[in-house]
Write a protein that holds these residues in place. Sequence first.
Motif: not given
Length: 275
Positions: A112-123, A135-142
């Motif tokens: 799990r990764v958090w982009s805490a000030a993501c603005s228009s999404g590029e980060e 990681l491909g299909d392995r479990p991950w989320e942003v």
Amino acid sequence: MSPAPPPPLAQAIGEQEFRAFSTWLHREAGIHLGEQKKALVAGRLASRLRHHGLQRFGEYYELLHSPRHAPERQIALDLLTTNETSFFREPRHFDFLRERIVPAHAGGKPLRVWSAACSSGEEPYSIALVLCSTLGDRPWEVLASDLSSRVLERARQARYPMARAGQIPTALLHAHCLKGTGRHEGQFAVAPEAASRVRFQQVNLNGPLPALGEFELILLRNVMIYFDASTKQAVLDRVLACLRPGGHLLIGHSESLAGLRTGLRPVAPAIYLKP
């Protein structure tokens, strides 16, 4: 007959008006505006004065505090807090994600990764492109959060001008992005296998956080430069409570944690480990 144009602004933003907006923005978002930001405030809010047929910034400030104009407060916040960003900004951080974070992640639980000030999404989409390729299909989320509802809505579309494609490493661009056609010609989109793993949520870092869970990696980049020392400390305390032990915090290369209580250990420029 065409409608008459709105009256021109009667004057530039005054010192007292600027202080009123500065105090309001600090209270709402924790952002400190120095005197050098007067032109920025005037430039970004001028269109709203014209929209409401107002001539003075003081009139607009009063309108913001009128109960029947409550939605206007979010519009003003969006205008005053939106910042420039780009894909793979400060690229060594993404090298660290690919070379250090991903290999060290134990299987089973999602990364799990958090982009805490993501603005228009590029980060967050840059993060997703790296994770999709490693990681491909392995479990991950942003999780991607921002104070501005306007930029979040734009980010959810996962679509950008083709001119920005050059910011993305060629292999990732070809593997996980789609060239626009028809009415989307001149644009590209982040492919669903990457974009669908990014969840956008409006979050004000200057107040109590919603239940977000814990993260292996948090990016809090290029936002603390707008906070004074006490606000930086409060924001860091909230954010670090969401970082699991052994996780990493990334800040912008122009930022510093000097003088702040963090309990973090520096491991590389602008990269910190929570023991």
